[in-house]
Design an enzyme around this catalytic site. Structure first.
Site, PDB file in Angstrom:
ATOM      1  N   HIS A  56      27.960  31.385   2.309  1.00  0.00           N
ATOM      2  CA  HIS A  56      29.063  31.820   3.168  1.00  0.00           C
ATOM      3  C   HIS A  56      29.491  30.651   4.054  1.00  0.00           C
ATOM      4  CE1 HIS A  56      28.139  36.424   3.044  1.00  0.00           C
ATOM      5  NE2 HIS A  56      28.129  35.868   1.835  1.00  0.00           N
ATOM      6  N   GLU A  58      29.902  30.431   7.224  1.00  0.00           N
ATOM      7  CA  GLU A  58      29.074  30.268   8.419  1.00  0.00           C
ATOM      8  C   GLU A  58      27.774  29.537   8.095  1.00  0.00           C
ATOM      9  OE1 GLU A  58      30.361  33.078   7.147  1.00  0.00           O
ATOM     10  OE2 GLU A  58      30.387  34.665   8.638  1.00  0.00           O
ATOM     11  N   CYS A  86      28.823  38.570   8.482  1.00  0.00           N
ATOM     12  CA  CYS A  86      28.022  39.656   7.923  1.00  0.00           C
ATOM     13  C   CYS A  86      26.646  39.659   8.600  1.00  0.00           C
ATOM     14  CB  CYS A  86      27.885  39.481   6.405  1.00  0.00           C
ATOM     15  SG  CYS A  86      26.846  38.068   5.943  1.00  0.00           S
ATOM     16  N   CYS A  89      24.679  36.347   8.019  1.00  0.00           N
ATOM     17  CA  CYS A  89      25.175  35.247   8.852  1.00  0.00           C
ATOM     18  C   CYS A  89      24.872  35.486  10.325  1.00  0.00           C
ATOM     19  CB  CYS A  89      26.664  35.049   8.613  1.00  0.00           C
ATOM     20  SG  CYS A  89      27.012  34.472   6.932  1.00  0.00           S
TER      21      CYS A  89
END
Length: 147
Positions: A56, A58, A86, A89
């Site tokens: 992801h 992040e 999410c 993260c």
């Protein structure tokens, strides 16, 4: 004189990263990490490209910033992200001890906030910066994918 490097400036930079993801067929989420008005990490989703569910934006940005600072804690740093993180993260944000996260669009299906307060108690959260632009980019992406 007004500081031109404000939250709006940095969110525009995160949106640039999201557009990079869009262009390569990734879910268009972009992130940057800033310390003392300096961008130290830029990232976008790479889950398809790397065949890695943890890639992801992040996560990529946190890793890059940690490498830049040569340490695992990102105290004094701000994360600008186009979509609410999410749970995975949020855990990484918690452990990295980021000072602030600023995100554009809320994630009504998978956002961390659906599960209570998962961030470090000292992390400040600001929502909705460039929300419309973030949502428009995501909707455009999924409209094409669902054809």
């Amino acid at each position: 004189m007004k500081n031109l490097l404000d939250d709006k400036y940095f969110m525009r930079e995160a949106l640039k990263e999201a557009k990079k993801a869009y262009e390569i067929g990734e879910v268009p989420v972009g992130a940057i990490i800033v310390i003392k008005n300096n961008i130290i990490a830029r990232a976008h989703n790479l889950t398809q490209t790397l065949n890695d569910v943890t890639a992801h934006a992040e996560m990529q940005a946190i890793t890059s910033a940690s490498n830049y600072l040569n340490g695992k804690y990102l105290i004094g740093c701000s994360l600008y992200i186009t979509l609410e993180p999410c749970v995975m993260c949020a855990g990484a944000i918690f452990w990295s001890q980021l000072d602030r996260i600023i995100y554009g669009a809320s994630d009504l299906k998978r956002g961390y906030s659906l599960h209570g307060d998962l961030l470090h108690p000292k992390t400040k959260v600001f929502r909705g910066e460039f929300e419309k632009e973030s949502i428009d980019l995501l909707q455009s992406f999924f409209k094409i994918k669902r054809k």
